[in-house]
Every structure is written in structure tokens, then in C-alpha cells.
Design an enzyme around this catalytic site. Structure first.
Site, PDB file in Angstrom:
ATOM      1  N   SER A   1      13.009  21.467 -15.806  1.00 23.66           N
ATOM      2  CA  SER A   1      11.759  22.023 -16.032  1.00 23.66           C
ATOM      3  C   SER A   1      12.205  23.355 -16.728  1.00 23.66           C
ATOM      4  O   SER A   1      13.158  24.143 -16.265  1.00 23.66           O
ATOM      5  CB  SER A   1      11.091  22.239 -14.706  1.00 23.66           C
TER       6      SER A   1
ATOM      7  N   LYS B   1      14.300  21.771 -10.587  1.00 27.59           N
ATOM      8  CA  LYS B   1      13.800  20.477 -10.922  1.00 27.59           C
ATOM      9  C   LYS B   1      14.812  19.669 -11.612  1.00 27.59           C
ATOM     10  O   LYS B   1      15.615  19.880 -12.294  1.00 27.59           O
ATOM     11  CB  LYS B   1      12.551  20.615 -11.775  1.00 27.59           C
TER      12      LYS B   1
ATOM     13  N   GLU C   1       8.878   7.804 -16.543  1.00 27.25           N
ATOM     14  CA  GLU C   1       7.542   8.423 -16.697  1.00 27.25           C
ATOM     15  C   GLU C   1       7.026   7.785 -18.102  1.00 27.25           C
ATOM     16  O   GLU C   1       5.844   7.540 -18.358  1.00 27.25           O
ATOM     17  CB  GLU C   1       7.413   9.678 -16.441  1.00 27.25           C
TER      18      GLU C   1
ATOM     19  N   HIS D   1       0.607  -1.328  -0.099  1.00 31.96           N
ATOM     20  CA  HIS D   1       0.146  -0.057   0.110  1.00 31.96           C
ATOM     21  C   HIS D   1       0.843   1.086   0.060  1.00 31.96           C
ATOM     22  O   HIS D   1       0.407   2.422   0.540  1.00 31.96           O
ATOM     23  CB  HIS D   1      -0.873   0.034   1.310  1.00 31.96           C
TER      24      HIS D   1
END
Ligand code: ARG
Length: 465
Positions: A281, A287, A294, A160
Site C-alpha cells: 500500500s 500491508k 482480487e 456460510h
């Protein structure tokens, strides 16, 4: 004007817009090499069976070899506006090469069995290529598993996405190898159903000419010849099965990518990607994002889409061949190309990953992940499991509510929970290395088990350099 393998029963030329709509050459040109190789085997067989004179068979083969040579040097010019598909294109390019004898090539054959052949040949190569790339990825994980097993790096496991128990990092890396092995096995398995020659089924009912399909199978390296001509021009389940195997593979890659995305987050900070792999970014100079992972996660959706497209496309088709089936290649090629793209990228990005051993060490000091260790210890001391579970839970609650670390609890404090507990015992139970080493069951995270798994994979996969 367009060059087609049919037309005499038509009074009009084909509407160019309709031709553009129905043409598959823009994508099935990918099959050019398989088409030529299939043609060579077919031409040889026509000569060997005396269906055409041997000299003509030899001329066909010579011309086709020339086309093959041109193709391999990037010199086979295919005008996409002139042909319906790659099969017509090769036939007419051959005619340019050797003259009218080329008209004999399509004897005892239809594009229905020809396209089924080409797609099977393509699929066989795709399976071999993708299996090799999966293997490379497994080797990458194996190297990591070995390195971190030597260093006995521990970390919390997750269920979880909450801290669960203490494990060896290598045990998790070895889990990825297991998943990938099943992907390879599935591909190995579908290979058997792909490796069946459809050529010679002709349009769908076979030929009145004395062709030798077994000879063609031998020339093309197929281990079986299809038993039913109707089935063999109608069947695309081999492609569906292959895409579904790729969809499962892409799901695994997506889950692996997801773990590394989470581990790359500022909150976890377990891993850091190479500067040459992660991205920045345009607005937030701080960033450093795990974009390749991804995208790998995102690409799995595309492969699922390919599977759904081909399943829906096939489901209502009456036997035998229907033109809808031309679209099978769009799904198949996209799924194969996607996996061929994704697998090496994942491997590259993983090789660039640095594990933050300090962070993992720190995360392993979260005492709550040893609650099950305390509980199982109490079971060895004669407690019923439910009771032992209750006591361990009470200790965790006490630690949380009083803001106390378990390792700082005194003998007196611990005795209140159970007379079987004291400071020395509890400190042993919450020690990361001692914790993983206590695991006894086969396949568990204990160092011995991890060493055994590594030995198994070193034997099975090519030895890591
Ligand atoms: N381009 C077609 C395909 O990919 C080849 C087979 C055409 N057969 C036919 N009967 N029209 O399926």
C-alpha cells in the site's frame, strides 16, 4: 483512398467518418492468419474445381503463402485507415503481391461466410489453448493435493463462511480440479459445434459455381460442413456458447481466488503469497495484499459483460447477416484474451503460495467442528439422529457457556449428556486425523478417498513433474 471489395453502384466515395465508425480492422486484424489460411484453401479449391485456371490458383496460393510468411515475421503492414476489415485488407495486399489475379480470389465467396469461417477457426484454436491452460492449473492443484495428502494436513471446512467440519486440505484442492474438469468438458463439447465449415455458404444462399465445400473442409481440418447456408452465415451461437463456457470458467476462477483471498486475510492467515506476487500500500507500510486474486475475481465480471453484450446484440437480428454481428468479435476476443491472461496468472500465484500448516493445525483444534462427529457416533450407538444432534448441540453449548474445552471434560460431566460418552471416546471423536479417517462414504474427505482421487487425476492429467 480506401480500398473496398464493392463500390460500383455508388456515386460517392465513402465518408471517412462513417468508414471509421463501421470499420472492424482495428480488432479483426487478429483474424489475419485464419483469413489467409481460409483464402489458401479456397484458392486451391477454385483451381481443383476448374472454376479458375490451375496456374492462377497456384499463383494465388503462392502470393498468400508470402503474406502468411510476412505475417509470421511481423512484417505484414496493414494500414488500418485503408480497409474496412481484415478480409478486404488481405485481398488488396495480395493484389500488391501478385497483381490482378488477386481479383479472382473472392469468387464464389462473400465476406459473410468468410468472417464466419475466420471466427470459427479462431474459436477452435482458442478452445485448444484455454483447455491446455486449464489443464496446467489442474496439475498445480494436483501437486498441492499430493503434497498435503502425504502430510495429512487437516483444516476446517466452511459453510456460510463459518467453521463447519474437519476436512483434509487436499480434498478441497481436489474439488477445484473437479470444477475445472467440467470447464474443460464444456469447451470440448462446444468444439464439436464450432468445428463446422461455413465457407461456401457465400452471402447466404450458396453459389451457382461448382464449388467443393468438402474439399475445403478437408484442407482446413473441419470435421463437418454446414448443411444450411442461411443458418451458417447467420449463426453466432457457437461464439455465444463459447463465451458462456468462459463465463462459467471465470466464475470458478473467481471462487477459487475468493477462497485464497479469505485464507490470506490476517484473521485466517492460512496462506501467504510470494512477495513477488502480492502488493503493498502507498500509505500503509504494513500491508501485503492479494491483488492478483482480487483482479482474477474482478475479471469474471468483464467476461459476464461479454456474454451479455453478444446475447443482446444477437437477439433481435433478422436472418441472415446483419452488420451488428461484426461486434461479436469484440465480445469473443475480450473473453478469450481475458481467460488467456487470467489462467496463467492464477497458476503462477498459486505456485508461489505457502500454506501455513501450523495455522491449519490450530484451526483444526476448534472442537466445535467435531459436533457432527459426536452426533454421528451417537447414531451408531442407537440414538435417533434428532436426539443425537440435540445432545451434541448441548455439549457445545455447555462448553461455550462454561468456558470448558471438551477435551478437558470428565467422564462424569460427559455422562450427563449420554451414558454412551466418556473422556476416551470423546477425545477420539475430536481428533482431526481420526475424524477425517472415520468418513466412510464414497467421495468423502477420508484419506483413502483422497488417495483414490489423486490416483484418478494422475492418470487423467499429465503426470506432475
Ligand atoms: N467486417 C464484417 C464482420 O465482421 C465482415 C462481413 C461484412 N459483410 C457485409 N455484408 N457487410 O461481420
Amino acid at each position: 483512398m480506401i480500398e473496398k471489395l464493392w463500390g460500383s453502384r455508388f456515386k460517392k466515395e465513402m465518408d471517412p467518418e462513417i468508414l471509421g465508425f463501421s470499420s472492424s480492422i482495428s480488432y479483426d486484424k487478429k483474424l489475419a492468419l485464419y483469413d489467409i489460411e481460409g483464402n489458401i484453401a479456397h484458392a486451391k479449391m477454385l483451381g481443383a474445381c476448374n472454376i479458375i485456371p490451375k496456374a492462377e490458383s497456384a499463383l494465388l496460393v503462392k502470393g498468400l503463402e508470402k503474406l502468411k510468411n510476412k505475417l509470421s515475421h511481423g512484417k505484414l503492414a496493414i494500414d488500418e485507415t485503408k480497409y474496412e476489415d481484415i478480409h478486404s485488407a488481405i485481398n488488396f495486399l495480395l493484389k500488391k503481391e501478385i497483381g490482378n489475379t488477386a481479383d479472382k480470389l473472392h469468387t464464389a465467396r462473400s465476406r459473410n461466410d468468410q468472417v464466419a469461417l475466420d471466427v470459427r477457426m479462431y474459436s477452435k484454436d482458442a478452445i485448444t489453448g484455454i483447455s491446455g491452460k486449464i489443464n496446467d492449473l489442474q496439475i498445480c492443484f494436483l501437486k498441492g493435493a499430493k503434497k498435503f495428502s502425504d502430510k495429512a494436513i487437516t483444516m476446517p471446512s466452511y459453510t456460510h463462511l463459518k467453521n463447519a467440519q474437519c476436512i483434509l486440505l487436499s480434498h478441497q484442492l481436489l474439488a477445484y480440479i473437479e470444477m475445472l474438469e467440467r470447464d474443460k468438458e464444456r469447451l470440448h463439447d462446444v468444439f464439436k459445434r464450432v468445428d463446422i465449415l461455413p465457407l461456401g455458404s457465400v452471402a447466404h444462399r450458396g453459389s451457382t459455381l461448382p464449388i467443393d465445400r468438402f474439399y475445403v473442409a478437408k484442407l482446413l481440418g473441419f470435421s463437418k460442413v454446414s448443411d444450411n447456408s442461411i443458418d451458417s452465415v447467420s449463426d453466432r451461437d457457437f461464439a455465444i456458447e463459447l463465451i458462456s463456457d468462459l463465463a462459467i470458467l471465470s466464475m470458478h476462477l473467481s471462487r477459487i481466488a475468493e477462497d485464497f483471498i479469505i485464507w490470506s486475510s490476517d484473521e485466517f492467515g492460512f496462506v501467504e503469497g510470494d512477495d513477488a506476487h502480492y502488493t503493498g500500500s502507498s500509505m500503509m507500510p504494513n500491508k501485503k495484499n492479494p491483488d492478483p486474486f482480487e483482479l482474477i475475481r474482478g475479471y469474471s465480471g468483464k467476461v459476464y459483460g461479454d456474454l451479455v453484450s453478444i446475447m443482446v446484440m444477437m437477439k433481435g437480428l433478422p436472418l441472415t447477416y446483419d452488420r451488428d454481428m461484426q461486434l461479436d468479435k469484440l465480445s469473443l476476443f475480450e473473453a478469450v484474451d481475458t481467460m488467456n491472461k487470467v489462467l496463467p496468472i492464477l497458476k503462477k500465484v498459486l505456485y508461489g503460495i505457502k500454506i501455513n500448516e501450523e495455522k491449519l493445525k490450530k484451526a483444526s483444534l476448534n472442537e466445535s467442528i467435531y459436533a457432527a462427529d459426536i452426533s454421528e457416533y451417537l447414531v451408531t450407538q442407537g440414538y435417533a439422529t434428532n436426539n443425537a444432534h440435540k445432545i451434541a448441540g448441548e455439549i457445545i453449548l455447555y462448553a461455550l457457556s462454561k468456558g470448558r474445552l471438551i477435551k478437558h471434560m470428565s467422564d462424569e460431566e460427559l455422562k450427563k449428556f449420554s451414558h454412551k460418552l466418556n473422556k476416551r471416546i470423546v477425545n477420539d471423536l475430536i481428533d482431526p486425523i481420526k475424524s477425517v479417517s472415520r468418513v466412510k462414504s464414497y467421495g468423502g474427505t477420508q484419506p483413502k478417498s483422497v488417495v483414490r482421487q489423486i490416483a484418478k487425476w494422475e492418470k487423467r492429467l499429465r503426470k506432475p513433474a
